[in-house]
Design a protein around this motif. Sequence first.
Motif, PDB file in Angstrom:
ATOM      1  N   VAL A 313       1.068  -1.175   0.012  1.00  0.00           N
ATOM      2  CA  VAL A 313       0.025  -0.146   0.143  1.00  0.00           C
ATOM      3  C   VAL A 313       0.730   1.279   0.164  1.00  0.00           C
ATOM      4  N   GLY A 314       0.874   1.981  -0.529  1.00  0.00           N
ATOM      5  CA  GLY A 314       1.164   3.512  -1.173  1.00  0.00           C
ATOM      6  C   GLY A 314       2.294   3.179  -1.389  1.00  0.00           C
ATOM      7  N   ALA A 315       3.514   2.713  -2.044  1.00  0.00           N
ATOM      8  CA  ALA A 315       4.239   2.351  -2.284  1.00  0.00           C
ATOM      9  C   ALA A 315       4.151   2.632  -3.950  1.00  0.00           C
ATOM     10  N   SER A 316       4.321   3.645  -4.874  1.00  0.00           N
ATOM     11  CA  SER A 316       4.259   4.059  -5.294  1.00  0.00           C
ATOM     12  C   SER A 316       5.638   4.609  -6.249  1.00  0.00           C
ATOM     13  N   TYR A 317       5.941   4.862  -8.231  1.00  0.00           N
ATOM     14  CA  TYR A 317       7.434   5.159  -8.553  1.00  0.00           C
ATOM     15  C   TYR A 317       7.141   6.175  -9.485  1.00  0.00           C
ATOM     16  N   ALA A 318       8.385   7.092  -9.549  1.00  0.00           N
ATOM     17  CA  ALA A 318       8.369   8.028 -10.511  1.00  0.00           C
ATOM     18  C   ALA A 318      10.135   8.135 -11.134  1.00  0.00           C
ATOM     19  N   LYS A 319       9.431   9.181 -12.423  1.00  0.00           N
ATOM     20  CA  LYS A 319      10.932   8.769 -13.827  1.00  0.00           C
ATOM     21  C   LYS A 319      11.521   9.806 -12.951  1.00  0.00           C
ATOM     22  N   LYS A 320      13.023   9.973 -12.754  1.00  0.00           N
ATOM     23  CA  LYS A 320      13.741  11.421 -12.605  1.00  0.00           C
ATOM     24  C   LYS A 320      13.984  12.280 -13.224  1.00  0.00           C
ATOM     25  N   SER A 321      13.586  13.417 -12.874  1.00  0.00           N
ATOM     26  CA  SER A 321      13.127  14.390 -13.620  1.00  0.00           C
ATOM     27  C   SER A 321      14.575  14.727 -14.477  1.00  0.00           C
ATOM     28  N   GLY A 322      15.702  14.105 -13.952  1.00  0.00           N
ATOM     29  CA  GLY A 322      16.909  13.949 -14.670  1.00  0.00           C
ATOM     30  C   GLY A 322      17.067  13.035 -16.147  1.00  0.00           C
ATOM     31  N   TYR A 323      15.844  12.127 -15.560  1.00  0.00           N
ATOM     32  CA  TYR A 323      15.978  11.584 -16.853  1.00  0.00           C
ATOM     33  C   TYR A 323      14.869  12.204 -18.440  1.00  0.00           C
ATOM     34  N   LEU A 324      14.381  13.510 -17.638  1.00  0.00           N
ATOM     35  CA  LEU A 324      13.639  13.807 -19.052  1.00  0.00           C
ATOM     36  C   LEU A 324      14.419  14.692 -19.343  1.00  0.00           C
ATOM     37  N   TYR A 325      15.379  14.912 -18.631  1.00  0.00           N
ATOM     38  CA  TYR A 325      16.673  15.922 -20.229  1.00  0.00           C
ATOM     39  C   TYR A 325      17.521  15.214 -20.574  1.00  0.00           C
ATOM     40  N   LYS A 326      17.508  14.031 -20.640  1.00  0.00           N
ATOM     41  CA  LYS A 326      17.664  12.926 -21.204  1.00  0.00           C
ATOM     42  C   LYS A 326      17.278  12.597 -22.341  1.00  0.00           C
ATOM     43  N   ALA A 327      15.654  12.346 -22.276  1.00  0.00           N
ATOM     44  CA  ALA A 327      15.672  12.202 -23.095  1.00  0.00           C
ATOM     45  C   ALA A 327      15.484  13.213 -24.560  1.00  0.00           C
ATOM     46  N   LEU A 328      15.366  14.460 -24.059  1.00  0.00           N
ATOM     47  CA  LEU A 328      15.381  15.512 -24.723  1.00  0.00           C
ATOM     48  C   LEU A 328      15.900  15.720 -26.091  1.00  0.00           C
ATOM     49  N   ARG A 329      17.019  15.511 -24.736  1.00  0.00           N
ATOM     50  CA  ARG A 329      18.403  15.566 -26.091  1.00  0.00           C
ATOM     51  C   ARG A 329      18.183  14.702 -27.147  1.00  0.00           C
ATOM     52  N   ASN A 330      17.316  12.971 -26.880  1.00  0.00           N
ATOM     53  CA  ASN A 330      17.210  12.342 -28.147  1.00  0.00           C
ATOM     54  C   ASN A 330      16.576  13.130 -29.097  1.00  0.00           C
ATOM     55  N   VAL A 331      15.355  13.971 -28.474  1.00  0.00           N
ATOM     56  CA  VAL A 331      15.024  14.594 -29.977  1.00  0.00           C
ATOM     57  C   VAL A 331      15.269  14.532 -30.723  1.00  0.00           C
ATOM     58  N   PRO A 332      15.152  14.688 -31.881  1.00  0.00           N
ATOM     59  CA  PRO A 332      15.371  15.005 -33.690  1.00  0.00           C
ATOM     60  C   PRO A 332      14.912  16.286 -33.564  1.00  0.00           C
ATOM     61  N   ALA A 333      15.540  17.134 -33.787  1.00  0.00           N
ATOM     62  CA  ALA A 333      15.348  18.821 -34.711  1.00  0.00           C
ATOM     63  C   ALA A 333      13.901  18.785 -35.582  1.00  0.00           C
ATOM     64  N   ASP A 334      14.475  17.971 -36.092  1.00  0.00           N
ATOM     65  CA  ASP A 334      13.844  18.130 -37.154  1.00  0.00           C
ATOM     66  C   ASP A 334      12.078  17.772 -36.973  1.00  0.00           C
ATOM     67  N   SER A 335      11.593  17.509 -35.524  1.00  0.00           N
ATOM     68  CA  SER A 335      10.490  16.918 -34.674  1.00  0.00           C
ATOM     69  C   SER A 335      10.200  18.461 -34.120  1.00  0.00           C
ATOM     70  N   LEU A 336      10.856  18.966 -34.101  1.00  0.00           N
ATOM     71  CA  LEU A 336      10.389  20.284 -32.808  1.00  0.00           C
ATOM     72  C   LEU A 336       9.711  21.161 -33.900  1.00  0.00           C
ATOM     73  N   SER A 337       9.192  21.913 -33.275  1.00  0.00           N
ATOM     74  CA  SER A 337       8.445  23.849 -33.931  1.00  0.00           C
ATOM     75  C   SER A 337       9.439  24.506 -32.892  1.00  0.00           C
ATOM     76  N   GLY A 338      10.610  24.745 -33.615  1.00  0.00           N
ATOM     77  CA  GLY A 338      11.847  25.452 -32.650  1.00  0.00           C
ATOM     78  C   GLY A 338      12.250  24.676 -31.933  1.00  0.00           C
ATOM     79  N   LYS A 339      13.095  25.702 -30.985  1.00  0.00           N
ATOM     80  CA  LYS A 339      13.994  24.973 -29.593  1.00  0.00           C
ATOM     81  C   LYS A 339      13.056  24.623 -28.505  1.00  0.00           C
ATOM     82  N   LEU A 340      13.554  23.591 -28.007  1.00  0.00           N
ATOM     83  CA  LEU A 340      12.764  23.770 -26.514  1.00  0.00           C
ATOM     84  C   LEU A 340      13.795  22.833 -25.357  1.00  0.00           C
ATOM     85  N   THR A 341      13.313  24.732 -25.002  1.00  0.00           N
ATOM     86  CA  THR A 341      14.287  24.619 -23.750  1.00  0.00           C
ATOM     87  C   THR A 341      13.154  24.497 -22.421  1.00  0.00           C
TER      88      THR A 341
END
Length: 370
Positions: A313-341
């Motif tokens: 009961v109450g044992a939940s999990y969350a991906k650390k926000s540091g891995y969000l930065y890592k994922a954003l670095r892998n996003v192809p530039a041509d798939s974004l409408s401008g820079k995502l910071t």
Amino acid sequence: MSTNLQLAEAIERYVNGEMTGDELARFEQYRKDNAEVDLKITEHKYFAGLLKQYRERVALEAKLNAIHDEIDVHALVEEMTVHPSGIVRMWRNHHSKISVAASIAMFVVVGAMFFTGYFTNKNQPHYQELRGEIGKLRTEVRDQKRGQNALAVEIRKRPKMTTPSNYKGSGLALSTNGYIVTNAHVVGGRFDSLYVQDASGSSYKAKLVYSEPLYDIAILKIIDKSFSELPALPYNFKRNKSEVGEEVYAIGYSEGDSPVFDKGYVSSINGYLSDSSEYRVSIPLNPGNSGGPLVNAKGSIIGIVSGKQTQVVGASYAKKSGYLYKALRNVPADSLSGKLTLNNKNTLAKLDPVKQYKKLQNYVFMVKVY
């Protein structure tokens, strides 16, 4: 005739292919320009699919009952008891019917075992992703066809009748111009369309920009013309690790159309099975929370909620926000409408949790997958 009823009838004719060429072209343009109408059409198709499944199940049950009626069970039992060789004659005369009946029975039994979790080791904790199945069809068609919707509710209560490709989760704004982060498992697999809904109830069409299954992170982009840019984000995304015992809270669409606030604390710097990409948090979360933010007392985003342990009961999990930065670095530039910071300014630090929630709720979305 009311406008809602006229629209419901037009949608039904559109889905059934009953519109003429010119009428069809006009309606498709109307659908393209109006996200709400597009959503109603998607939900209408989903509802029609439920009815089709129900009819197929009724037909299957009728076939099984017909086979059962043709086989005189009592006579067969008596014949086999008195004359064992009767088994051979019975098989010769009825083997095709018995084979069909046995196959259907086996399918039903195995399906029930699967959906009830029989094949899972019940003595071991289990990781449950916190995306939820969409449980309502919120269209004006429902108001006009209450009898049919009562049937749909009954169908949805039966595990074998659910549609596994229709889910909901939560998401958080990454920028003011419509980029949203959620879990990869929320949008995983094949889907027809994506929508996000804000706290006021407005729905917007979205698209999948990038998915990173390794970190369980997905990036969406609102592409609806009716969407207006959000005010400046009041929170930042924490890069460094949080500490055990730190008070945190989660916001997500685990119930209804309003974001739910759940409070707890970080109980481990590692997640399920010692996964270093996650926090273990003591918060009672539920399906629908996946993709929502995990926030510390200063209003910084420290993680993205991803799952829970079913037997603790109450044992939940969350991906650390540091891995969000890592994922954003892998996003192809041509798939974004401008820079995502990601935003690095935080105006929530001096506010209490009540005031923080009032600001944050406008940046947390329900993610609906069809």
